[in-house]
Scaffold this active site. Structure first.
Site, PDB file in Angstrom:
ATOM      1  N   GLN A 201       0.810  -1.217   0.000  1.00 32.59           N
ATOM      2  CA  GLN A 201       0.000   0.000   0.000  1.00 32.59           C
ATOM      3  C   GLN A 201       0.845   1.269   0.000  1.00 32.59           C
ATOM      4  O   GLN A 201       0.383   2.321  -0.433  1.00 32.59           O
ATOM      5  CB  GLN A 201      -0.954  -0.026   1.189  1.00 32.59           C
ATOM      6  CG  GLN A 201      -2.065  -1.051   1.023  1.00 32.59           C
ATOM      7  CD  GLN A 201      -2.521  -1.624   2.351  1.00 32.59           C
ATOM      8  OE1 GLN A 201      -1.720  -2.191   3.094  1.00 32.59           O
ATOM      9  NE2 GLN A 201      -3.788  -1.485   2.654  1.00 32.59           N
ATOM     10  N   ASP A 242      -5.351   2.664  12.865  1.00 35.01           N
ATOM     11  CA  ASP A 242      -6.680   2.075  12.678  1.00 35.01           C
ATOM     12  C   ASP A 242      -7.452   1.999  13.984  1.00 35.01           C
ATOM     13  O   ASP A 242      -8.675   1.917  13.974  1.00 35.01           O
ATOM     14  CB  ASP A 242      -6.548   0.680  12.062  1.00 35.01           C
ATOM     15  CG  ASP A 242      -6.125   0.748  10.614  1.00 35.01           C
ATOM     16  OD1 ASP A 242      -6.995   0.618   9.740  1.00 35.01           O
ATOM     17  OD2 ASP A 242      -4.924   0.946  10.347  1.00 35.01           O
TER      18      ASP A 242
END
Length: 365
Positions: A201, A242
């Site tokens: 990513q 997160d």
């Protein structure tokens, strides 16, 4: 942010209201495509398959998923079913649960006939709030980069992990927002981009973003960061999150903990950038209590990329028959985090630090 001069958000309703549009992040960096979400299942699949990803964007997508679900069933049972379906998509990002709880609370206060319209209004509000929060994170974090720049010649070298830019949010991003704000203000910035296996990513998404914005950067192998720190080539690390506990433990993409260890060993400041919706006020021990998503082994055993002739191919890279583990996240203890950059300012990674910025949240926990 802009792609080919045109401003985009990562998620937005179609002009006619028939669908919600998202950027298909599984197609980046080689193709920029939009995907239509027309119902609850579309939203759930988009989250689960990482067409959309990044904790803030997952939360906003879930909010719009609830709105789409209200078209088919706006009853109490429909609210419960939509919430349960979306909550089951990915377990680690707390923004998902936060957005679903907020949507359900708003919808339950309204008559069934008004819920569809109200759901789209509330989802749009959540999206707008995310943009404002990320812009504020950028402003606060840019001050840190400006202070570093004032003390050295040459660019500020920032190391980041995974993608916590505008693709992970609705716009601006979290970890990359300070970089964009500083760059736009004329502060010389250079970014070391961890490739971030197994889904790459950093190499695929963060590098794509930085290219589009004109920010100087270098993609590095995941294991190169410590070496660069030892040789004075990194001034600061900024990552996203997160889920962050009330005590300041930071859960982020797998490999973040190793970067924090290296930064601590080399006396390099290590910051996490995140909005209030990422803080889980019910948890104090992130290593013990945060559920860590285990993803498909195929993400480790295979790689997909573009060949020299422009075609796409998936190839195996692991010895056949070897067992594979693929935890998607790890937890960096608060003691390794220099500070947390939020939309309200920068604080120590501690219960007192976070509570100082969010006293009302601590009381509500």
């Amino acid at each position: 942010m802009k792609i080919d001069g045109r401003p985009y958000r990562t998620i937005f309703p179609e002009a006619d209201g028939d669908a919600v549009m998202v950027i298909d992040q599984t197609r980046l960096p080689f193709a920029f495509e939009l995907k239509r979400l027309t119902n609850l299942d579309d939203a759930a699949v988009a989250i689960r398959t990482m067409v959309v990803r990044g904790a803030p964007l997952i939360g906003v997508t879930a909010a719009y998923g609830m709105a789409l679900a209200m078209r088919q069933d706006a009853s109490e049972a429909g609210i419960e079913r939509a919430s349960a379906t979306l909550a089951a998509t990915r377990p680690t990002a707390i923004n998902l649960r936060w957005a679903l709880d907020r949507m359900a609370a708003v919808l339950r206060r309204a008559p069934e006939s008004a819920r569809e319209a109200l759901a789209f209004t509330e989802a749009a509000a959540i999206a707008d709030e995310d943009v404002a929060s990320c812009r504020a994170i950028g402003e606060h974090g840019a001050k840190i980069l400006s202070e570093i720049a004032a003390k050295k010649d040459g660019p500020v070298n920032v190391l980041t992990h995974c993608n916590a830019g505008w693709l992970a949010t609705v716009d601006w991003g979290t970890a990359l927002a300070p970089i964009y704000v500083a760059h736009d203000a004329g502060v010389p910035v250079h970014v070391f981009v961890d490739e971030t296996r197994p889904r790459n990513q950093g190499a695929a998404l963060t590098a794509f973003e930085l290219n589009a914005h004109g920010v100087p950067h270098t993609v590095i192998a995941d294991n190169a960061g410590g070496h660069l720190m030892q040789h004075g080539q990194v001034d600061v690390c900024i990552v996203g999150s997160d889920r962050t506990t009330a005590s300041g433990d930071v859960c982020n993409k797998i490999g973040t903990y190793l970067k924090a260890l290296a930064a601590t060993d080399n006396r390099i400041p290590f910051y996490a950038a995140l909005p209030f919706s990422t803080i889980d006020w019910t948890l104090s021990d992130g290593v013990r209590d945060i559920p860590i998503e285990e993803r498909d082994a195929r993400e480790v055993t295979h790689l997909t990329g573009r060949t020299d002739d422009g075609a796409f191919a998936t190839v195996a890279v692991v010895s056949p028959g070897s067992p594979v583990a693929n935890p998607a996240f790890d937890v960096t203890p608060a003691r390794l985090v220099t500070g947390i950059i939020t939309e309200r300012g920068v604080c120590d990674a501690s219960e007192d630090g976070l509570a100082g910025l969010y006293p009302e949240r601590r009381r509500a926990a």
